[in-house]
Design a protein around this motif. Sequence first.
Motif, PDB file in Angstrom:
ATOM      1  N   MET A 148      30.086  42.693   8.683  1.00 12.59           N
ATOM      2  CA  MET A 148      31.050  42.336   9.724  1.00 12.59           C
ATOM      3  C   MET A 148      31.338  40.843   9.662  1.00 12.59           C
ATOM      4  N   PHE A 149      32.606  40.502   9.945  1.00 17.73           N
ATOM      5  CA  PHE A 149      32.986  39.100   9.957  1.00 17.73           C
ATOM      6  C   PHE A 149      32.599  38.423  11.275  1.00 17.73           C
ATOM      7  N   TYR A 150      32.269  37.168  11.181  1.00 23.20           N
ATOM      8  CA  TYR A 150      32.207  36.260  12.322  1.00 23.20           C
ATOM      9  C   TYR A 150      33.568  35.568  12.371  1.00 23.20           C
ATOM     10  N   HIS A 151      34.110  35.364  13.566  1.00 22.58           N
ATOM     11  CA  HIS A 151      35.412  34.719  13.677  1.00 22.58           C
ATOM     12  C   HIS A 151      35.354  33.532  14.619  1.00 22.58           C
ATOM     13  N   LEU A 152      36.289  32.633  14.440  1.00 26.80           N
ATOM     14  CA  LEU A 152      36.409  31.482  15.324  1.00 26.80           C
ATOM     15  C   LEU A 152      37.085  31.907  16.630  1.00 26.80           C
ATOM     16  N   PRO A 153      36.656  31.374  17.766  1.00 29.23           N
ATOM     17  CA  PRO A 153      37.178  31.845  19.055  1.00 29.23           C
ATOM     18  C   PRO A 153      38.686  31.731  19.206  1.00 29.23           C
ATOM     19  N   TYR A 154      39.315  30.736  18.582  1.00 28.38           N
ATOM     20  CA  TYR A 154      40.759  30.572  18.761  1.00 28.38           C
ATOM     21  C   TYR A 154      41.586  31.634  18.025  1.00 28.38           C
ATOM     22  N   TYR A 155      40.949  32.440  17.163  1.00 26.20           N
ATOM     23  CA  TYR A 155      41.698  33.478  16.458  1.00 26.20           C
ATOM     24  C   TYR A 155      42.341  34.467  17.429  1.00 26.20           C
ATOM     25  N   GLN A 156      41.664  34.761  18.524  1.00 32.61           N
ATOM     26  CA  GLN A 156      42.215  35.718  19.486  1.00 32.61           C
ATOM     27  C   GLN A 156      43.580  35.265  19.980  1.00 32.61           C
ATOM     28  N   GLN A 157      43.717  33.987  20.297  1.00 31.11           N
ATOM     29  CA  GLN A 157      44.997  33.462  20.764  1.00 31.11           C
ATOM     30  C   GLN A 157      46.051  33.529  19.662  1.00 31.11           C
ATOM     31  N   LEU A 158      45.661  33.269  18.427  1.00 31.08           N
ATOM     32  CA  LEU A 158      46.608  33.358  17.320  1.00 31.08           C
ATOM     33  C   LEU A 158      47.175  34.769  17.192  1.00 31.08           C
ATOM     34  N   PHE A 159      46.312  35.776  17.301  1.00 28.37           N
ATOM     35  CA  PHE A 159      46.770  37.164  17.201  1.00 28.37           C
ATOM     36  C   PHE A 159      47.669  37.529  18.374  1.00 28.37           C
ATOM     37  N   GLU A 160      47.228  37.224  19.567  1.00 33.33           N
ATOM     38  CA  GLU A 160      47.945  37.692  20.752  1.00 33.33           C
ATOM     39  C   GLU A 160      49.250  36.930  20.967  1.00 33.33           C
ATOM     40  N   SER A 161      49.301  35.671  20.587  1.00 35.27           N
ATOM     41  CA  SER A 161      50.550  34.918  20.711  1.00 35.27           C
ATOM     42  C   SER A 161      51.605  35.430  19.735  1.00 35.27           C
ATOM     43  N   TYR A 162      51.173  35.970  18.614  1.00 37.79           N
ATOM     44  CA  TYR A 162      52.129  36.553  17.661  1.00 37.79           C
ATOM     45  C   TYR A 162      52.698  37.865  18.174  1.00 37.79           C
ATOM     46  N   GLY A 163      51.962  38.560  19.020  1.00 34.22           N
ATOM     47  CA  GLY A 163      52.453  39.827  19.554  1.00 34.22           C
ATOM     48  C   GLY A 163      51.557  41.017  19.285  1.00 34.22           C
ATOM     49  N   PHE A 164      50.386  40.788  18.701  1.00 33.59           N
ATOM     50  CA  PHE A 164      49.422  41.872  18.550  1.00 33.59           C
ATOM     51  C   PHE A 164      48.932  42.309  19.932  1.00 33.59           C
ATOM     52  N   GLN A 165      48.728  43.622  20.108  1.00 33.22           N
ATOM     53  CA  GLN A 165      48.181  44.174  21.342  1.00 33.22           C
ATOM     54  C   GLN A 165      46.903  44.949  21.028  1.00 33.22           C
ATOM     55  N   THR A 372      40.380  45.748  17.525  1.00 32.58           N
ATOM     56  CA  THR A 372      41.367  46.141  16.533  1.00 32.58           C
ATOM     57  C   THR A 372      42.722  46.082  17.221  1.00 32.58           C
ATOM     58  N   TYR A 373      43.579  45.206  16.717  1.00 41.13           N
ATOM     59  CA  TYR A 373      44.910  45.019  17.285  1.00 41.13           C
ATOM     60  C   TYR A 373      45.941  45.878  16.554  1.00 41.13           C
ATOM     61  N   ARG A 374      47.050  46.116  17.236  1.00 38.70           N
ATOM     62  CA  ARG A 374      48.202  46.776  16.611  1.00 38.70           C
ATOM     63  C   ARG A 374      49.454  45.988  16.945  1.00 38.70           C
ATOM     64  N   LYS A 375      50.307  45.815  15.962  1.00 39.14           N
ATOM     65  CA  LYS A 375      51.607  45.176  16.133  1.00 39.14           C
ATOM     66  C   LYS A 375      52.689  46.180  15.776  1.00 39.14           C
ATOM     67  N   LEU A 376      53.489  46.561  16.792  1.00 37.67           N
ATOM     68  CA  LEU A 376      54.634  47.434  16.554  1.00 37.67           C
ATOM     69  C   LEU A 376      55.787  46.601  16.019  1.00 37.67           C
ATOM     70  N   PHE A 377      56.428  47.078  14.961  1.00 41.96           N
ATOM     71  CA  PHE A 377      57.553  46.330  14.407  1.00 41.96           C
ATOM     72  C   PHE A 377      58.815  46.489  15.252  1.00 41.96           C
ATOM     73  N   ASP A 378      58.956  47.615  15.933  1.00 44.93           N
ATOM     74  CA  ASP A 378      60.043  47.823  16.881  1.00 44.93           C
ATOM     75  C   ASP A 378      59.531  47.447  18.270  1.00 44.93           C
ATOM     76  N   GLU A 379      59.965  46.302  18.765  1.00 40.01           N
ATOM     77  CA  GLU A 379      59.436  45.803  20.032  1.00 40.01           C
ATOM     78  C   GLU A 379      59.906  46.624  21.227  1.00 40.01           C
ATOM     79  N   ASN A 380      60.873  47.508  21.039  1.00 37.89           N
ATOM     80  CA  ASN A 380      61.348  48.361  22.128  1.00 37.89           C
ATOM     81  C   ASN A 380      60.538  49.661  22.234  1.00 37.89           C
ATOM     82  N   ARG A 381      59.705  49.905  21.257  1.00 38.32           N
ATOM     83  CA  ARG A 381      58.890  51.112  21.285  1.00 38.32           C
ATOM     84  C   ARG A 381      57.748  50.938  22.291  1.00 38.32           C
ATOM     85  N   VAL A 382      57.409  52.010  23.005  1.00 34.91           N
ATOM     86  CA  VAL A 382      56.327  51.965  23.975  1.00 34.91           C
ATOM     87  C   VAL A 382      54.990  51.903  23.236  1.00 34.91           C
ATOM     88  N   PHE A 383      54.178  50.923  23.599  1.00 30.55           N
ATOM     89  CA  PHE A 383      52.873  50.762  22.965  1.00 30.55           C
ATOM     90  C   PHE A 383      51.877  51.739  23.575  1.00 30.55           C
TER      91      PHE A 383
END
Length: 390
Positions: A148-165, A372-383
Amino acid sequence: MPLLVVAEPRQIRQFLDLPTQLYRNQPNWISPLDHEIESVFDAAKNPNFQHGEAIRWILTDAGGTVIGRVAAFINTSTPQADSALPVGGMGFFECIDNQDAANQLFEACRAWLMERGMAAMDGPINFGERDRFWGLLVAGFTEPNYGMFYHLPYYQQLFESYGFQTYFKQYTCYRSVTEPLHPRFAQIAETYTREKPEFRFAHASRRDPDKLAADFHHVYNLAWANHSGVNPMSLEKARDLVQQMMPVLDERLLWFGYHKEEPIAFFLSLPELNQIFKHVGRTFGLLGKLRFLWERYKFNRRQPKRMFGLIYGVAPAYQGQGVDSALLGHSHKQLIAAGYTDIEMNWIGDFNPRMLAVTRSMGARICKTHITYRKLFDENRVFERSPIIK
């Protein structure tokens, strides 16, 4: 910021070296082995290339210094929860604390996956099984378990600011091995011994690896292979896994339940290998192997000694009958006698509330959380989050 496809030996080395730079001030970081990362991207070693493909990139600044990396992959053999939503994967993400840099890496994955007909991407995940390199660490920044990877705490913000849910959360649980189980575990184990002689519970034998592989293969495909995102396992692959485990296998940690000699349940653990590999380093040549043997010798003779709960399951036909409790009741004293003091268990998804309940009943508590995040390419689709296992 130039983005380069990893294709040459120098770029492979840069891809592997980046975490060493990013985590140099993180005392709890333990590097994965270089050759295990490379095997993910080697078509001769990773059977997932038979049904898919992968690509990876490094990102540099204007001066040529590597500041990020990422990989993307598709595997057409992986079961999909929604056939109308083909999902690809991204993983092995590492990046400086810069949203523009992270977005460039994420966008590369999205574009590559869209070209191949994908409608979403999950990440960070592995181009392989879920037991390793899966999920982003967001809580419990202690030493990572092997695989398993260890990650830096700021990675969460990088993912979520891009639009991962959040698609699902992954919980790693801990308990002291020496802490007593609730008395009902021993009571159920005794009931099976006294009243149900057609059942038996025993640990595996190193002297019969073929039986170990066959028993594991049988229970795995009954208990796990029908879950979304989990592929059935071939007997050949089970044999390969057992062979890979043999140098570190402790048979006292590999427990099976049988009904009329049919394997119906397992609770399989290994010595926690990162407690050895953190003294060995990233490379595993001749000197690394010799160092591993010495560190393994010391690990087996010291305390505290941690084990890692690899996988746990009961065939559906025997669930809800106390088989799991009997299995744990029989194994507990043996684990203590083997000298293990602590256990961290392989992650359990929040989509599996039944397994989380079993873990809580053992007295375990959550010590790490990955997402585990998911990014929908169609932003109008219900997550929609990962379906709950009933």
